[in-house]
Design a protein around this motif. Structure first.
Motif, PDB file in Angstrom:
ATOM      1  N   ILE A 146      45.623  31.077  49.937  1.00 29.01           N
ATOM      2  CA  ILE A 146      45.908  31.059  48.510  1.00 29.01           C
ATOM      3  C   ILE A 146      44.848  30.286  47.954  1.00 29.01           C
ATOM      4  O   ILE A 146      44.506  30.836  46.687  1.00 29.01           O
ATOM      5  N   GLU A 147      44.321  29.374  48.509  1.00 29.09           N
ATOM      6  CA  GLU A 147      43.232  28.719  47.985  1.00 29.09           C
ATOM      7  C   GLU A 147      41.880  29.633  47.793  1.00 29.09           C
ATOM      8  O   GLU A 147      41.273  29.504  46.938  1.00 29.09           O
ATOM      9  N   TRP A 148      41.787  30.454  48.958  1.00 26.86           N
ATOM     10  CA  TRP A 148      40.745  31.341  48.811  1.00 26.86           C
ATOM     11  C   TRP A 148      40.783  32.221  48.077  1.00 26.86           C
ATOM     12  O   TRP A 148      39.714  32.714  47.257  1.00 26.86           O
ATOM     13  N   HIS A 149      42.072  32.814  47.691  1.00 34.38           N
ATOM     14  CA  HIS A 149      42.211  33.761  46.695  1.00 34.38           C
ATOM     15  C   HIS A 149      42.221  33.238  45.255  1.00 34.38           C
ATOM     16  O   HIS A 149      41.470  34.153  44.199  1.00 34.38           O
ATOM     17  N   THR A 150      42.498  31.841  45.015  1.00 41.38           N
ATOM     18  CA  THR A 150      42.340  31.495  43.535  1.00 41.38           C
ATOM     19  C   THR A 150      40.999  31.189  43.434  1.00 41.38           C
ATOM     20  O   THR A 150      40.436  31.490  42.055  1.00 41.38           O
ATOM     21  N   ARG A 151      40.227  30.688  44.346  1.00 41.62           N
ATOM     22  CA  ARG A 151      38.875  30.657  44.276  1.00 41.62           C
ATOM     23  C   ARG A 151      37.969  31.711  43.856  1.00 41.62           C
ATOM     24  O   ARG A 151      37.026  31.882  43.161  1.00 41.62           O
ATOM     25  N   ARG A 152      38.530  32.786  44.424  1.00 41.63           N
ATOM     26  CA  ARG A 152      37.785  34.139  44.224  1.00 41.63           C
ATOM     27  C   ARG A 152      38.026  34.632  42.778  1.00 41.63           C
ATOM     28  O   ARG A 152      37.311  35.145  42.116  1.00 41.63           O
ATOM     29  N   LEU A 153      39.347  34.415  42.312  1.00 44.21           N
ATOM     30  CA  LEU A 153      39.702  34.497  40.998  1.00 44.21           C
ATOM     31  C   LEU A 153      38.852  33.599  39.985  1.00 44.21           C
ATOM     32  O   LEU A 153      38.616  34.269  38.904  1.00 44.21           O
ATOM     33  N   LEU A 154      38.334  32.528  40.324  1.00 46.40           N
ATOM     34  CA  LEU A 154      37.728  31.510  39.401  1.00 46.40           C
ATOM     35  C   LEU A 154      36.424  32.154  39.610  1.00 46.40           C
ATOM     36  O   LEU A 154      35.322  31.584  38.721  1.00 46.40           O
ATOM     37  N   GLY A 155      35.924  33.117  40.341  1.00 48.86           N
ATOM     38  CA  GLY A 155      34.318  33.342  40.493  1.00 48.86           C
ATOM     39  C   GLY A 155      33.639  32.617  41.279  1.00 48.86           C
ATOM     40  O   GLY A 155      32.343  32.713  41.162  1.00 48.86           O
ATOM     41  N   GLU A 156      34.367  31.752  41.979  1.00 51.25           N
ATOM     42  CA  GLU A 156      33.495  31.028  42.959  1.00 51.25           C
ATOM     43  C   GLU A 156      32.871  31.662  44.226  1.00 51.25           C
ATOM     44  O   GLU A 156      33.325  32.561  44.470  1.00 51.25           O
ATOM     45  N   LYS A 157      31.824  31.017  44.678  1.00 53.20           N
ATOM     46  CA  LYS A 157      31.067  31.655  45.808  1.00 53.20           C
ATOM     47  C   LYS A 157      32.170  31.244  47.205  1.00 53.20           C
ATOM     48  O   LYS A 157      32.136  30.058  47.345  1.00 53.20           O
ATOM     49  N   ILE A 158      32.480  32.128  47.939  1.00 49.62           N
ATOM     50  CA  ILE A 158      33.339  31.728  48.936  1.00 49.62           C
ATOM     51  C   ILE A 158      33.168  32.572  50.109  1.00 49.62           C
ATOM     52  O   ILE A 158      32.376  33.469  49.967  1.00 49.62           O
ATOM     53  N   GLY A 159      33.408  32.115  51.563  1.00 47.74           N
ATOM     54  CA  GLY A 159      33.012  32.842  52.627  1.00 47.74           C
ATOM     55  C   GLY A 159      34.122  33.709  52.781  1.00 47.74           C
ATOM     56  O   GLY A 159      34.750  34.223  52.065  1.00 47.74           O
ATOM     57  N   ALA A 160      34.228  34.237  54.185  1.00 48.71           N
ATOM     58  CA  ALA A 160      35.131  35.264  54.680  1.00 48.71           C
ATOM     59  C   ALA A 160      36.528  34.969  54.322  1.00 48.71           C
ATOM     60  O   ALA A 160      37.003  33.847  54.548  1.00 48.71           O
ATOM     61  N   GLU A 161      37.347  36.111  54.234  1.00 51.54           N
ATOM     62  CA  GLU A 161      38.779  35.607  53.935  1.00 51.54           C
ATOM     63  C   GLU A 161      39.402  35.018  55.151  1.00 51.54           C
ATOM     64  O   GLU A 161      39.149  35.502  56.216  1.00 51.54           O
ATOM     65  N   PRO A 162      39.873  34.032  55.126  1.00 50.39           N
ATOM     66  CA  PRO A 162      40.584  33.402  56.251  1.00 50.39           C
ATOM     67  C   PRO A 162      41.531  34.271  57.004  1.00 50.39           C
ATOM     68  O   PRO A 162      42.417  34.969  56.559  1.00 50.39           O
ATOM     69  N   ILE A 163      41.448  34.085  58.288  1.00 50.22           N
ATOM     70  CA  ILE A 163      42.598  34.890  59.249  1.00 50.22           C
ATOM     71  C   ILE A 163      43.686  33.734  59.513  1.00 50.22           C
ATOM     72  O   ILE A 163      43.527  32.739  60.102  1.00 50.22           O
ATOM     73  N   VAL A 164      44.860  34.237  59.177  1.00 53.51           N
ATOM     74  CA  VAL A 164      46.204  33.447  59.285  1.00 53.51           C
ATOM     75  C   VAL A 164      47.327  34.201  60.129  1.00 53.51           C
ATOM     76  O   VAL A 164      47.241  35.340  60.425  1.00 53.51           O
ATOM     77  N   PRO A 165      48.251  33.229  60.543  1.00 46.28           N
ATOM     78  CA  PRO A 165      49.234  33.857  61.237  1.00 46.28           C
ATOM     79  C   PRO A 165      50.268  34.637  60.570  1.00 46.28           C
ATOM     80  O   PRO A 165      49.995  34.789  59.572  1.00 46.28           O
ATOM     81  N   ASP A 166      50.755  35.769  61.121  1.00 42.51           N
ATOM     82  CA  ASP A 166      51.806  36.671  60.445  1.00 42.51           C
ATOM     83  C   ASP A 166      52.440  35.988  59.500  1.00 42.51           C
ATOM     84  O   ASP A 166      52.706  36.541  58.281  1.00 42.51           O
ATOM     85  N   ALA A 167      53.059  34.782  59.911  1.00 42.47           N
ATOM     86  CA  ALA A 167      54.207  34.226  58.950  1.00 42.47           C
ATOM     87  C   ALA A 167      53.486  33.871  57.666  1.00 42.47           C
ATOM     88  O   ALA A 167      54.055  33.795  56.887  1.00 42.47           O
ATOM     89  N   ALA A 168      52.317  33.316  57.889  1.00 44.78           N
ATOM     90  CA  ALA A 168      51.574  32.650  56.792  1.00 44.78           C
ATOM     91  C   ALA A 168      51.075  33.809  55.757  1.00 44.78           C
ATOM     92  O   ALA A 168      51.379  33.764  54.696  1.00 44.78           O
ATOM     93  N   ALA A 169      50.805  35.057  56.384  1.00 43.99           N
ATOM     94  CA  ALA A 169      50.247  36.265  55.894  1.00 43.99           C
ATOM     95  C   ALA A 169      51.227  36.755  54.920  1.00 43.99           C
ATOM     96  O   ALA A 169      51.119  37.087  53.829  1.00 43.99           O
ATOM     97  N   TRP A 170      52.644  36.624  55.511  1.00 43.08           N
ATOM     98  CA  TRP A 170      53.751  37.207  54.785  1.00 43.08           C
ATOM     99  C   TRP A 170      54.272  36.181  53.539  1.00 43.08           C
ATOM    100  O   TRP A 170      54.319  36.917  52.480  1.00 43.08           O
ATOM    101  N   ALA A 171      53.923  34.843  53.562  1.00 43.45           N
ATOM    102  CA  ALA A 171      54.124  34.063  52.415  1.00 43.45           C
ATOM    103  C   ALA A 171      52.950  34.340  51.433  1.00 43.45           C
ATOM    104  O   ALA A 171      53.400  34.412  50.285  1.00 43.45           O
ATOM    105  N   VAL A 172      51.931  34.551  51.757  1.00 41.41           N
ATOM    106  CA  VAL A 172      50.853  34.793  50.747  1.00 41.41           C
ATOM    107  C   VAL A 172      51.003  36.084  50.166  1.00 41.41           C
ATOM    108  O   VAL A 172      50.785  36.207  48.851  1.00 41.41           O
ATOM    109  N   GLU A 173      51.566  37.067  50.675  1.00 46.55           N
ATOM    110  CA  GLU A 173      51.905  38.443  50.094  1.00 46.55           C
ATOM    111  C   GLU A 173      52.947  38.097  48.978  1.00 46.55           C
ATOM    112  O   GLU A 173      52.864  38.951  47.755  1.00 46.55           O
TER     113      GLU A 173
END
Length: 260
Positions: free
Chosen positions: A101-128
């Motif tokens: 979520i922090e990665w997506h939020t920083r992208r919305l702010l236009g910050e320079k960020i690295g690759a999208e974090p790889i997370v467990p399925d349960a975490a990915a489901w929460a982020v969706e």
């Protein structure tokens, strides 16, 4: 001039070092509040662990001598408490969801960020679930992962985000689990006060509860009630410092407290 900040743990106390001064974290202060739900939860986890171990033994060694049974069950369960293992697993999922979520939020702010974090399925489901909510409320971030503090009240913490939510400047905290607990509201109130002191006033507080497993209740956004006040947090702040002092532990100064 930007603040010079760092964070450390001293005797189980999370401490922020800001411009040469030590401040206990908001979550540390809130540890003074008794959490009655944790006792039954720990007991349930331990019972489930022993039941599972007994079933495994019954299936694999139906004629195991009685005097060997306890030793074998303990070996299967392991030295770590089942409740602690469950908390560690939940923390892993929660940390992963928070990072994405922090990665997506920083992208919305236009910050320079690295690759999208790889997370467990349960975490990915929460982020969706969070992404659906963010789209629905026109989530527009202003600040992400910012350390805030109040010198007079004597505490510090790290704000998850401040954003416009349906046009209202809101400070939000992200939680994962089955429910939003009362101390989360006090944490948010404390953060809002410190954020305002640091030049980031807000008009509302919000707790985003993310499910950490498919068995948890669906995502929910819970407004912080206006009945939860800084005065109550001051009481918890004072209680924690009193407990520290009577146990001959550092209490990190004597705050004078801002008017609630």
């Amino acid at each position: 001039m930007p603040m010079m900040t760092s964070r450390s743990d001293r005797r189980g106390v999370r401490v922020y070092h800001i411009d040469g001064v030590e401040y206990p974290s908001v979550t540390t202060l809130l540890s003074a509040i008794n959490k009655p739900a944790l006792g039954p939860w720990y007991a349930k986890q331990e019972r489930a662990a022993f039941e599972t171990a007994l079933l495994e033994l019954a299936a694999s060694m139906p004629l195991i001598p009685a005097d060997h049974l306890l030793d074998r069950v303990i070996a299967l369960v392991g030295e770590a408490k089942a409740g602690d293992r469950a908390k560690m697993s939940a923390a892993t999922i929660g940390t992963a969801a928070h990072a994405l979520i922090e990665w997506h939020t920083r992208r919305l702010l236009g910050e320079k960020i690295g690759a999208e974090p790889i997370v467990p399925d349960a975490a990915a489901w929460a982020v969706e679930a969070w992404k659906d909510w963010a789209k629905d409320v026109a989530f527009h971030p202003l600040v992400v992962e910012r350390v805030v503090h109040c010198p007079r009240c004597g505490y510090a913490g790290s704000v998850d985000w401040i954003a416009r939510v349906r046009g209202v400047v809101t400070l939000g905290d992200i939680k994962t689990g089955k429910a939003v607990y009362p101390e989360a509201f006090l944490q948010n109130v404390a953060y809002r006060h410190a954020a305002a002191k640091n030049g980031h006033p807000t008009d509302a507080g919000l707790i985003l509860r993310l499910p950490k497993t498919t068995d948890d209740p669906n995502f929910e956004a819970v407004p912080v009630p206006t009945s939860v006040t800084l005065r109550t947090f001051h009481a918890v702040n004072s209680l924690w410092r009193w407990l520290q002092s009577i146990n001959s532990q550092p209490s990190f100064g004597h705050p004078t407290f801002c008017r609630a």
